[in-house]
Scaffold this motif. Structure first.
Motif, PDB file in Angstrom:
ATOM      1  N   GLN A 133      23.056  64.977  20.602  1.00 53.47           N
ATOM      2  CA  GLN A 133      23.125  66.421  20.806  1.00 53.47           C
ATOM      3  C   GLN A 133      22.080  66.882  21.822  1.00 53.47           C
ATOM      4  O   GLN A 133      22.253  67.897  22.475  1.00 53.47           O
ATOM      5  CB  GLN A 133      22.938  67.161  19.477  1.00 53.47           C
ATOM      6  CG  GLN A 133      24.096  67.030  18.531  1.00 53.47           C
ATOM      7  CD  GLN A 133      25.327  67.750  19.018  1.00 53.47           C
ATOM      8  OE1 GLN A 133      25.250  68.805  19.652  1.00 53.47           O
ATOM      9  NE2 GLN A 133      26.501  67.196  18.734  1.00 53.47           N
ATOM     10  N   ALA A 134      20.998  66.108  21.962  1.00 50.92           N
ATOM     11  CA  ALA A 134      19.936  66.463  22.911  1.00 50.92           C
ATOM     12  C   ALA A 134      20.277  66.059  24.342  1.00 50.92           C
ATOM     13  O   ALA A 134      19.567  66.442  25.269  1.00 50.92           O
ATOM     14  CB  ALA A 134      18.624  65.805  22.494  1.00 50.92           C
ATOM     15  N   THR A 135      21.363  65.313  24.535  1.00 51.62           N
ATOM     16  CA  THR A 135      21.705  64.861  25.894  1.00 51.62           C
ATOM     17  C   THR A 135      22.357  65.952  26.720  1.00 51.62           C
ATOM     18  O   THR A 135      22.510  65.792  27.937  1.00 51.62           O
ATOM     19  CB  THR A 135      22.644  63.637  25.858  1.00 51.62           C
ATOM     20  OG1 THR A 135      23.860  64.002  25.218  1.00 51.62           O
ATOM     21  CG2 THR A 135      21.980  62.462  25.144  1.00 51.62           C
ATOM     22  N   THR A 136      22.730  67.040  26.093  1.00 53.67           N
ATOM     23  CA  THR A 136      23.289  68.172  26.833  1.00 53.67           C
ATOM     24  C   THR A 136      22.303  69.330  26.767  1.00 53.67           C
ATOM     25  O   THR A 136      21.444  69.375  25.887  1.00 53.67           O
ATOM     26  CB  THR A 136      24.648  68.619  26.241  1.00 53.67           C
ATOM     27  OG1 THR A 136      24.442  69.052  24.903  1.00 53.67           O
ATOM     28  CG2 THR A 136      25.662  67.484  26.274  1.00 53.67           C
ATOM     29  N   ALA A 137      22.441  70.262  27.678  1.00 55.57           N
ATOM     30  CA  ALA A 137      21.527  71.415  27.711  1.00 55.57           C
ATOM     31  C   ALA A 137      21.663  72.274  26.455  1.00 55.57           C
ATOM     32  O   ALA A 137      20.691  72.867  25.997  1.00 55.57           O
ATOM     33  CB  ALA A 137      21.800  72.256  28.956  1.00 55.57           C
ATOM     34  N   ALA A 138      22.859  72.324  25.890  1.00 50.77           N
ATOM     35  CA  ALA A 138      23.098  73.142  24.706  1.00 50.77           C
ATOM     36  C   ALA A 138      23.780  72.291  23.644  1.00 50.77           C
ATOM     37  O   ALA A 138      24.855  71.740  23.868  1.00 50.77           O
ATOM     38  CB  ALA A 138      23.971  74.342  25.062  1.00 50.77           C
ATOM     39  N   ALA A 145      19.856  75.761  21.152  1.00 53.71           N
ATOM     40  CA  ALA A 145      18.546  75.232  21.541  1.00 53.71           C
ATOM     41  C   ALA A 145      17.818  74.546  20.383  1.00 53.71           C
ATOM     42  O   ALA A 145      16.714  74.043  20.567  1.00 53.71           O
ATOM     43  CB  ALA A 145      17.680  76.365  22.098  1.00 53.71           C
ATOM     44  N   ARG A 148      16.695  70.822  21.115  1.00 56.13           N
ATOM     45  CA  ARG A 148      15.674  70.749  22.175  1.00 56.13           C
ATOM     46  C   ARG A 148      14.311  71.255  21.690  1.00 56.13           C
ATOM     47  O   ARG A 148      13.281  70.736  22.104  1.00 56.13           O
ATOM     48  CB  ARG A 148      16.119  71.551  23.411  1.00 56.13           C
ATOM     49  CG  ARG A 148      17.297  70.962  24.138  1.00 56.13           C
ATOM     50  CD  ARG A 148      16.813  69.844  25.044  1.00 56.13           C
ATOM     51  NE  ARG A 148      17.897  69.102  25.651  1.00 56.13           N
ATOM     52  CZ  ARG A 148      18.064  68.991  26.933  1.00 56.13           C
ATOM     53  NH1 ARG A 148      17.247  69.570  27.775  1.00 56.13           N
ATOM     54  NH2 ARG A 148      19.055  68.262  27.401  1.00 56.13           N
ATOM     55  N   ARG A 149      14.319  72.247  20.811  1.00 56.88           N
ATOM     56  CA  ARG A 149      13.062  72.791  20.303  1.00 56.88           C
ATOM     57  C   ARG A 149      12.300  71.778  19.451  1.00 56.88           C
ATOM     58  O   ARG A 149      11.083  71.829  19.361  1.00 56.88           O
ATOM     59  CB  ARG A 149      13.324  74.042  19.452  1.00 56.88           C
ATOM     60  CG  ARG A 149      13.000  75.315  20.127  1.00 56.88           C
ATOM     61  CD  ARG A 149      12.915  76.517  19.197  1.00 56.88           C
ATOM     62  NE  ARG A 149      13.807  76.539  18.058  1.00 56.88           N
ATOM     63  CZ  ARG A 149      15.075  76.976  18.091  1.00 56.88           C
ATOM     64  NH1 ARG A 149      15.612  77.386  19.235  1.00 56.88           N
ATOM     65  NH2 ARG A 149      15.798  76.991  17.013  1.00 56.88           N
TER      66      ARG A 149
END
Length: 171
Positions: A133-138, A145, A148-149
């Motif tokens: 899930q972290a491999t895309t911007a969203a 986010a 990513r956070r």
């Protein structure tokens, strides 16, 4: 196949009205009256306490425990048109992990090692899915986010393990 005959014993209890109303509205498979519901629920509790839930029964029980949340998420998704793969991954992980824990009573070190293996495999599969899930911007989440956070410390920690990339590829 022999059937067991159980004698029935009367049980009289007084319960608060809010519990009575809750029990009256509770849907319990195979039970319609409050007496039937109590028999089914006490039987489930006894099997759980005795460690007699097999994995499938434990998984069903764990899904029942998370049923209200799952139903609420379906309603939110229906209203918003958005779906959270992240939240569903985590719920599936929790359900499966709880079922594994509740359904196992190891008798020796080998049995404990099998449970450990299954739980570590499940936990790392969840970690891998969240990393995807972290491999895309969203992320595919209600809060795009959220991954990513919270991923930075995990990435940093993983990068400090000597040879992790080369060892993982060779495995």
């Amino acid at each position: 196949m022999a059937t067991q005959s159980h004698s029935m014993e009367p049980l009289s209890v007084r319960i608060p009205s809010d519990l009575y109303l809750w029990l009256a509205q509770l849907q319990v498979e195979g039970a319609t009256t409050n007496s039937d519901k109590l028999r089914v629920l006490l039987g489930q509790l006894k099997r759980q306490h005795d460690g007699a839930l097999d994995y499938v029964a434990a998984n069903t029980w764990a899904r029942d425990l998370t049923g209200r949340l799952r139903d609420a998420l379906v309603r939110v998704e229906g209203r918003s048109g958005r779906h959270s793969e992240v939240l569903n991954l985590i719920l599936d992980h929790l359900t499966t992990s709880l079922a594994l824990v509740v359904s196992q009573v190891p008798e020796d070190e080998a049995g404990a090692a099998r449970i450990e293996e299954a739980l570590v495999r499940r936990a790392l599969a969840l970690g891998e899915a969240l990393l995807r899930q972290a491999t895309t911007a969203a992320a595919a989440a209600f809060d795009p986010a959220v991954i990513r956070r919270h991923i930075a410390a995990t990435i940093e920690l993983a990068s400090t393990i000597p040879g992790i990339v080369s060892n993982a590829r060779g495995a």
